[in-house]
Design an enzyme around this catalytic site. Sequence first.
Site, PDB file in Angstrom:
ATOM      1  N   ASN A 191       0.871  -1.171   0.000  1.00  0.00           N
ATOM      2  CA  ASN A 191       0.000   0.000   0.000  1.00  0.00           C
ATOM      3  C   ASN A 191       0.913   1.227   0.000  1.00  0.00           C
ATOM      4  O   ASN A 191       1.434   1.612   1.048  1.00  0.00           O
ATOM      5  CB  ASN A 191      -0.888  -0.043   1.249  1.00  0.00           C
ATOM      6  CG  ASN A 191      -1.888   1.086   1.280  1.00  0.00           C
ATOM      7  OD1 ASN A 191      -1.827   2.009   0.461  1.00  0.00           O
ATOM      8  ND2 ASN A 191      -2.802   1.040   2.222  1.00  0.00           N
ATOM      9  N   ARG A 239      -2.166  -2.040  -3.871  1.00  0.00           N
ATOM     10  CA  ARG A 239      -3.390  -1.265  -3.733  1.00  0.00           C
ATOM     11  C   ARG A 239      -3.254  -0.044  -4.636  1.00  0.00           C
ATOM     12  O   ARG A 239      -2.285   0.712  -4.533  1.00  0.00           O
ATOM     13  CB  ARG A 239      -3.560  -0.805  -2.290  1.00  0.00           C
ATOM     14  CG  ARG A 239      -4.730   0.112  -2.124  1.00  0.00           C
ATOM     15  CD  ARG A 239      -4.745   0.757  -0.761  1.00  0.00           C
ATOM     16  NE  ARG A 239      -5.898   1.622  -0.633  1.00  0.00           N
ATOM     17  CZ  ARG A 239      -5.909   2.746   0.071  1.00  0.00           C
ATOM     18  NH1 ARG A 239      -4.837   3.151   0.704  1.00  0.00           N
ATOM     19  NH2 ARG A 239      -6.999   3.474   0.152  1.00  0.00           N
ATOM     20  N   HIS A 253     -12.028   3.039  -0.804  1.00  0.00           N
ATOM     21  CA  HIS A 253     -12.061   2.038   0.283  1.00  0.00           C
ATOM     22  C   HIS A 253     -12.808   0.766  -0.142  1.00  0.00           C
ATOM     23  O   HIS A 253     -13.341   0.039   0.711  1.00  0.00           O
ATOM     24  CB  HIS A 253     -12.768   2.577   1.545  1.00  0.00           C
ATOM     25  CG  HIS A 253     -12.090   3.731   2.205  1.00  0.00           C
ATOM     26  ND1 HIS A 253     -12.786   4.772   2.785  1.00  0.00           N
ATOM     27  CD2 HIS A 253     -10.782   4.003   2.409  1.00  0.00           C
ATOM     28  CE1 HIS A 253     -11.942   5.639   3.299  1.00  0.00           C
ATOM     29  NE2 HIS A 253     -10.708   5.211   3.090  1.00  0.00           N
ATOM     30  N   ASN A 313      -9.061   7.692   9.428  1.00  0.00           N
ATOM     31  CA  ASN A 313      -8.663   9.048   9.093  1.00  0.00           C
ATOM     32  C   ASN A 313      -9.445   9.501   7.855  1.00  0.00           C
ATOM     33  O   ASN A 313      -9.946  10.606   7.779  1.00  0.00           O
ATOM     34  CB  ASN A 313      -7.153   9.068   8.871  1.00  0.00           C
ATOM     35  CG  ASN A 313      -6.621  10.452   9.011  1.00  0.00           C
ATOM     36  OD1 ASN A 313      -7.237  11.293   9.665  1.00  0.00           O
ATOM     37  ND2 ASN A 313      -5.518  10.711   8.376  1.00  0.00           N
ATOM     38  N   ARG A 347     -10.214  16.214   6.084  1.00  0.00           N
ATOM     39  CA  ARG A 347     -10.963  16.589   4.861  1.00  0.00           C
ATOM     40  C   ARG A 347     -12.370  17.067   5.209  1.00  0.00           C
ATOM     41  O   ARG A 347     -12.987  16.577   6.151  1.00  0.00           O
ATOM     42  CB  ARG A 347     -11.067  15.375   3.925  1.00  0.00           C
ATOM     43  CG  ARG A 347      -9.800  15.078   3.187  1.00  0.00           C
ATOM     44  CD  ARG A 347      -9.870  13.756   2.449  1.00  0.00           C
ATOM     45  NE  ARG A 347      -9.054  12.754   3.107  1.00  0.00           N
ATOM     46  CZ  ARG A 347      -9.008  11.462   2.779  1.00  0.00           C
ATOM     47  NH1 ARG A 347      -9.737  11.009   1.788  1.00  0.00           N
ATOM     48  NH2 ARG A 347      -8.246  10.624   3.443  1.00  0.00           N
ATOM     49  N   GLU A 368      -7.601  -5.104   4.430  1.00  0.00           N
ATOM     50  CA  GLU A 368      -7.431  -4.857   2.997  1.00  0.00           C
ATOM     51  C   GLU A 368      -6.245  -5.642   2.437  1.00  0.00           C
ATOM     52  O   GLU A 368      -6.277  -6.101   1.299  1.00  0.00           O
ATOM     53  CB  GLU A 368      -7.229  -3.354   2.760  1.00  0.00           C
ATOM     54  CG  GLU A 368      -8.503  -2.556   3.029  1.00  0.00           C
ATOM     55  CD  GLU A 368      -8.250  -1.088   3.304  1.00  0.00           C
ATOM     56  OE1 GLU A 368      -7.826  -0.755   4.426  1.00  0.00           O
ATOM     57  OE2 GLU A 368      -8.464  -0.268   2.395  1.00  0.00           O
TER      58      GLU A 368
HETATM   59  P1  AMP Z   1      -7.157   4.609  10.208  1.00  0.00           P
HETATM   60  O1  AMP Z   1      -7.064   5.694   9.188  1.00  0.00           O
HETATM   61  O2  AMP Z   1      -8.121   3.529   9.862  1.00  0.00           O
HETATM   62  O3  AMP Z   1      -5.809   4.075  10.617  1.00  0.00           O
HETATM   63  O4  AMP Z   1      -7.768   5.289  11.538  1.00  0.00           O
HETATM   64  C1  AMP Z   1      -7.118   6.335  12.212  1.00  0.00           C
HETATM   65  C2  AMP Z   1      -8.073   6.953  13.224  1.00  0.00           C
HETATM   66  O5  AMP Z   1      -8.462   5.943  14.175  1.00  0.00           O
HETATM   67  C3  AMP Z   1      -7.479   8.102  14.026  1.00  0.00           C
HETATM   68  O6  AMP Z   1      -8.397   9.181  14.064  1.00  0.00           O
HETATM   69  C4  AMP Z   1      -7.355   7.509  15.414  1.00  0.00           C
HETATM   70  O7  AMP Z   1      -7.512   8.472  16.413  1.00  0.00           O
HETATM   71  C5  AMP Z   1      -8.521   6.546  15.445  1.00  0.00           C
HETATM   72  N1  AMP Z   1      -8.407   5.611  16.555  1.00  0.00           N
HETATM   73  C6  AMP Z   1      -7.544   4.590  16.724  1.00  0.00           C
HETATM   74  N2  AMP Z   1      -7.737   4.014  17.938  1.00  0.00           N
HETATM   75  C7  AMP Z   1      -8.757   4.679  18.550  1.00  0.00           C
HETATM   76  C8  AMP Z   1      -9.437   4.572  19.805  1.00  0.00           C
HETATM   77  N3  AMP Z   1      -9.108   3.649  20.695  1.00  0.00           N
HETATM   78  N4  AMP Z   1     -10.442   5.450  20.067  1.00  0.00           N
HETATM   79  C9  AMP Z   1     -10.784   6.403  19.174  1.00  0.00           C
HETATM   80  N5  AMP Z   1     -10.189   6.552  17.973  1.00  0.00           N
HETATM   81  C10 AMP Z   1      -9.192   5.705  17.658  1.00  0.00           C
END
Ligand code: AMP
Length: 397
Positions: A8, A89, A178, A209, A239, A382
């Site tokens: 990725n 990806r 996604h 994110n 965003r 993924e």
């Molecule tokens: P991703 O882009 O899927 O890696 O997700 C990232 C997001 O997941 C960020 O905003 C992190 O703050 C959130 N995140 C990860 N662990 C937690 C948690 N325990 N509680 C709240 N948000 C989380």
Amino acid sequence: MSKTIAINAGSSSLKWQLYQMPEETVIAKGLIERIGLPESVSTVSFDGDKHVTVKNIHNHTEAVAILMNDLKNLNIIAHFSEITGTGHRVVAGGELFKASVLITNEVAKQIEDLSDLAPLHNPANVAGIYAFCALLPEATHVAVFDTAFHATMPAVAYRYPMPNDYYDKYAVRKYGAHGTSHMYVAQKAADYLGKAPEDLKLITAHIGNGVSLTAIDGGQSVDTSMGFTPLAGVMMGTRTGELDASIIPYIMAKTGITDVAEVIDIFNKKSGLAGVSEMSSDMRDIISARDAGDEKASLAFDMFVNRIQKFIGQYLAVLNGADALIFTAGIGENSDVVRQAVVDGLSWFGLDIDESKNVFGADGIISTPEAKVKVLVIPTDEELVIARDVEKFKAQA
Ligand code: AMP
């Protein structure tokens, strides 16, 4: 038995996972960050240990060479030739790629030509592809598109209400993103619910994110919240999600910004949770600050939840009801607080969470037995989807 690596590649990063196939065992995984910046960091997780190296890595070609040498130096592989498949990806497949494909020179060029649709991602994806093809000339190389799962959307969902020429001549339409994640969690949800995907109406909420929601009818994507690019839809970490296009010239006139690209950059990188809270794009920080009484963080949290609820409402309408709502990705998988807040406002539709099941680490059904629309948490994977697609092509080789 053979090894497959799932790749990725982001604009300044390269995330990878090495599998033993067909067993689907993860042998090692890692991340190279800050590619093109001083002091790039390469992390390899293997055998319970984390190996971190810091050095200047100028581009993705160099990053791939360093990764492959790390695999050898750490005795994860003895020879490059043990890796018989690579899966990449690719963010934007446009209207050209409706499924994963075997990479040829022509395919790599076509992916490069689609860079307008994902200017930060597609060039990085192609750089990773070229580097692996050069280092592993005998391997099977496969491109897996983020947009492919959404190729089943009907015109009523993917067309924008603007002059037809923009679609006919320039392919301006909704492509979504996604896709591998939405597809994976939808299939897993069918397993949990003990039904065939064909018999289910699902709303999948990939909340990380980046955020996107998808309406899935009978196993097929029929609508999704991201659009022509991943800027659209729900408010995200940095965003805006959707907004009135007239805001763009208005902001330019008021602020003196003359380059429209600068406004789009602000909408992509300085908006969302980060823009409203003025403190972080990270949901953990937002929740802590909100709990400590920070009003901006509190508003950012409420706006985020509100946008997710509104898309769920839209997709309940698109599907004319749903069997289940599925939460996935960083926030969806880990934040019981966000899940509870989202579902709390949707009780009229028959969504209801069992608080004792809505805990950190939840995996599976978290709704009450009475809930008309089941609620599930399913960790996305993924990389596994990518590795599985490579296996299919290896079998045909
Ligand atoms: P991703 O882009 O899927 O890696 O997700 C990232 C997001 O997941 C960020 O905003 C992190 O703050 C959130 N995140 C990860 N662990 C937690 C948690 N325990 N509680 C709240 N948000 C989380």
